[in-house]
Motif scaffolding. Sequence first.
Motif, mmCIF file in Angstrom:
data_model
loop_
_atom_site.group_PDB
_atom_site.id
_atom_site.type_symbol
_atom_site.label_atom_id
_atom_site.label_comp_id
_atom_site.label_asym_id
_atom_site.label_seq_id
_atom_site.Cartn_x
_atom_site.Cartn_y
_atom_site.Cartn_z
ATOM 1 N N GLY A 21 2.668 1.516 -10.667
ATOM 2 C CA GLY A 21 2.267 1.243 -9.285
ATOM 3 C C GLY A 21 1.503 -0.041 -9.056
ATOM 4 N N VAL A 22 1.472 -0.940 -10.041
ATOM 5 C CA VAL A 22 0.752 -2.208 -9.883
ATOM 6 C C VAL A 22 1.709 -3.258 -9.313
ATOM 7 C CG1 VAL A 22 -0.449 -4.070 -11.123
ATOM 8 C CG2 VAL A 22 -0.821 -1.687 -11.767
ATOM 9 N N PHE A 23 1.280 -3.942 -8.250
ATOM 10 C CA PHE A 23 2.090 -4.998 -7.649
ATOM 11 C C PHE A 23 2.272 -6.124 -8.653
ATOM 12 C CE2 PHE A 23 2.294 -9.055 -5.319
ATOM 13 C CZ PHE A 23 3.471 -8.856 -4.618
ATOM 14 N N VAL A 24 3.528 -6.585 -8.839
ATOM 15 C CA VAL A 24 3.831 -7.663 -9.776
ATOM 16 C C VAL A 24 4.150 -8.955 -9.035
ATOM 17 C CG1 VAL A 24 5.364 -8.429 -11.630
ATOM 18 C CG2 VAL A 24 4.690 -6.014 -11.481
ATOM 19 N N GLY A 25 5.013 -8.891 -8.032
ATOM 20 C CA GLY A 25 5.400 -10.079 -7.289
ATOM 21 C C GLY A 25 6.489 -9.734 -6.291
ATOM 22 N N GLU A 26 7.072 -10.774 -5.718
ATOM 23 C CA GLU A 26 8.137 -10.606 -4.728
ATOM 24 C C GLU A 26 9.377 -11.339 -5.222
ATOM 25 O OE1 GLU A 26 8.695 -12.498 -0.424
ATOM 26 O OE2 GLU A 26 7.040 -11.051 -0.499
ATOM 27 N N ILE A 27 10.541 -10.730 -5.056
ATOM 28 C CA ILE A 27 11.784 -11.336 -5.524
ATOM 29 C C ILE A 27 12.117 -12.540 -4.656
ATOM 30 C CG2 ILE A 27 14.258 -11.024 -5.931
ATOM 31 C CD1 ILE A 27 13.645 -8.029 -6.403
ATOM 32 N N GLU A 28 12.248 -13.692 -5.315
ATOM 33 C CA GLU A 28 12.577 -14.933 -4.626
ATOM 34 C C GLU A 28 14.027 -15.332 -4.868
ATOM 35 O OE1 GLU A 28 10.988 -18.897 -5.999
ATOM 36 O OE2 GLU A 28 9.957 -18.708 -4.075
ATOM 37 N N ASP A 29 14.569 -14.928 -6.027
ATOM 38 C CA ASP A 29 15.926 -15.309 -6.381
ATOM 39 C C ASP A 29 16.444 -14.341 -7.448
ATOM 40 O OD1 ASP A 29 18.256 -16.787 -6.288
ATOM 41 O OD2 ASP A 29 17.373 -18.641 -7.046
ATOM 42 N N ILE A 30 17.736 -14.403 -7.677
ATOM 43 C CA ILE A 30 18.388 -13.534 -8.654
ATOM 44 C C ILE A 30 19.035 -14.418 -9.711
ATOM 45 C CG2 ILE A 30 20.105 -11.705 -8.971
ATOM 46 C CD1 ILE A 30 17.912 -10.997 -6.922
ATOM 47 N N GLN A 31 18.876 -14.066 -10.986
ATOM 48 C CA GLN A 31 19.530 -14.786 -12.074
ATOM 49 C C GLN A 31 20.800 -14.018 -12.425
ATOM 50 O OE1 GLN A 31 17.604 -14.721 -15.985
ATOM 51 N NE2 GLN A 31 17.829 -16.942 -16.028
ATOM 52 N N LEU A 32 21.933 -14.727 -12.445
ATOM 53 C CA LEU A 32 23.228 -14.084 -12.679
ATOM 54 C C LEU A 32 23.909 -14.639 -13.917
ATOM 55 C CD1 LEU A 32 24.647 -14.362 -9.044
ATOM 56 C CD2 LEU A 32 23.633 -12.331 -10.094
ATOM 57 N N ASP A 33 24.728 -13.790 -14.543
ATOM 58 C CA ASP A 33 25.668 -14.225 -15.573
ATOM 59 C C ASP A 33 27.028 -14.120 -14.906
ATOM 60 O OD1 ASP A 33 27.602 -14.369 -17.579
ATOM 61 O OD2 ASP A 33 26.339 -13.344 -19.052
ATOM 62 N N LEU A 34 27.571 -15.245 -14.467
ATOM 63 C CA LEU A 34 28.819 -15.236 -13.700
ATOM 64 C C LEU A 34 30.008 -14.750 -14.523
ATOM 65 C CD1 LEU A 34 28.398 -18.501 -11.610
ATOM 66 C CD2 LEU A 34 27.961 -16.133 -10.928
ATOM 67 N N ASP A 35 30.024 -15.077 -15.821
ATOM 68 C CA ASP A 35 31.133 -14.624 -16.665
ATOM 69 C C ASP A 35 31.162 -13.103 -16.778
ATOM 70 O OD1 ASP A 35 31.981 -17.233 -17.119
ATOM 71 O OD2 ASP A 35 30.707 -17.445 -18.892
ATOM 72 N N ALA A 36 29.985 -12.503 -16.947
ATOM 73 C CA ALA A 36 29.902 -11.048 -17.091
ATOM 74 C C ALA A 36 29.809 -10.350 -15.734
ATOM 75 C CB ALA A 36 28.693 -10.677 -17.944
ATOM 76 N N ARG A 37 29.657 -11.150 -14.666
ATOM 77 C CA ARG A 37 29.478 -10.591 -13.322
ATOM 78 C C ARG A 37 28.333 -9.581 -13.301
ATOM 79 N NH1 ARG A 37 35.481 -9.750 -10.769
ATOM 80 N NH2 ARG A 37 36.141 -11.892 -11.087
ATOM 81 N N ALA A 38 27.190 -10.030 -13.832
ATOM 82 C CA ALA A 38 26.036 -9.143 -13.939
ATOM 83 C C ALA A 38 24.756 -9.870 -13.572
ATOM 84 C CB ALA A 38 25.919 -8.613 -15.371
ATOM 85 N N VAL A 39 23.797 -9.114 -13.055
ATOM 86 C CA VAL A 39 22.458 -9.631 -12.802
ATOM 87 C C VAL A 39 21.724 -9.611 -14.136
ATOM 88 C CG1 VAL A 39 20.287 -9.246 -11.591
ATOM 89 C CG2 VAL A 39 22.448 -8.758 -10.435
ATOM 90 N N THR A 40 21.103 -10.733 -14.497
ATOM 91 C CA THR A 40 20.382 -10.789 -15.772
ATOM 92 C C THR A 40 18.871 -10.908 -15.602
ATOM 93 O OG1 THR A 40 20.712 -13.177 -15.881
ATOM 94 C CG2 THR A 40 22.333 -11.794 -17.010
ATOM 95 N N GLY A 41 18.413 -11.330 -14.416
ATOM 96 C CA GLY A 41 16.980 -11.475 -14.234
ATOM 97 C C GLY A 41 16.598 -11.545 -12.772
ATOM 98 N N LEU A 42 15.323 -11.304 -12.533
ATOM 99 C CA LEU A 42 14.752 -11.409 -11.201
ATOM 100 C C LEU A 42 13.705 -12.510 -11.227
ATOM 101 C CD1 LEU A 42 14.146 -7.638 -10.373
ATOM 102 C CD2 LEU A 42 16.089 -9.061 -9.682
ATOM 103 N N ALA A 43 13.864 -13.487 -10.339
ATOM 104 C CA ALA A 43 12.890 -14.565 -10.219
ATOM 105 C C ALA A 43 11.833 -14.121 -9.217
ATOM 106 C CB ALA A 43 13.571 -15.845 -9.758
ATOM 107 N N LEU A 44 10.605 -13.997 -9.682
ATOM 108 C CA LEU A 44 9.515 -13.511 -8.842
ATOM 109 C C LEU A 44 8.583 -14.634 -8.438
ATOM 110 C CD1 LEU A 44 8.478 -10.287 -10.812
ATOM 111 C CD2 LEU A 44 10.291 -10.560 -9.104
ATOM 112 N N ALA A 45 8.139 -14.575 -7.196
ATOM 113 C CA ALA A 45 7.128 -15.494 -6.673
ATOM 114 C C ALA A 45 6.055 -14.624 -6.034
ATOM 115 C CB ALA A 45 7.750 -16.451 -5.662
ATOM 116 N N GLU A 46 5.090 -15.248 -5.370
ATOM 117 C CA GLU A 46 3.990 -14.491 -4.752
ATOM 118 C C GLU A 46 3.418 -13.505 -5.768
ATOM 119 O OE1 GLU A 46 2.980 -15.479 -1.808
ATOM 120 O OE2 GLU A 46 4.709 -16.781 -1.599
#
Length: 104
Positions: A21-46
């Motif tokens: 329940g601890v606030f970490v941040g806010e999603i600013e962008d998504i990191q993708l692997d286009l070849d695998a068509r998968a999300v690989t990471g979440l870019a957090l700001a704030e």
Amino acid sequence: MNAAPEEITSLVGREVYSSNGVFVGEIEDIQLDLDARAVTGLALAELNHELFAGQVSGSTGVIVPYRWVRAVGDVVLINDVIERYDAGESEEEANEIEARPESR
């Protein structure tokens, strides 16, 4: 009744919390692997500066591996690895947090 699939961009702007329940941040962008068509990471700001104090200086955010995500709803829940990172433990997974350089 099946829920309609959501657009990946709908994640942008959602708040991220640890499983404790601890606030970490806010999603600013998504990191993708286009070849695998998968999300690989979440870019957090704030970011929760208490969690990342002294760890991401000169950066505007961090990228956390998408495999840490436990639930997606109105907010996104991730493993509590971030809190272990804050505690200074030499947790191998905590080392996967990547500082994002300031974008211009």
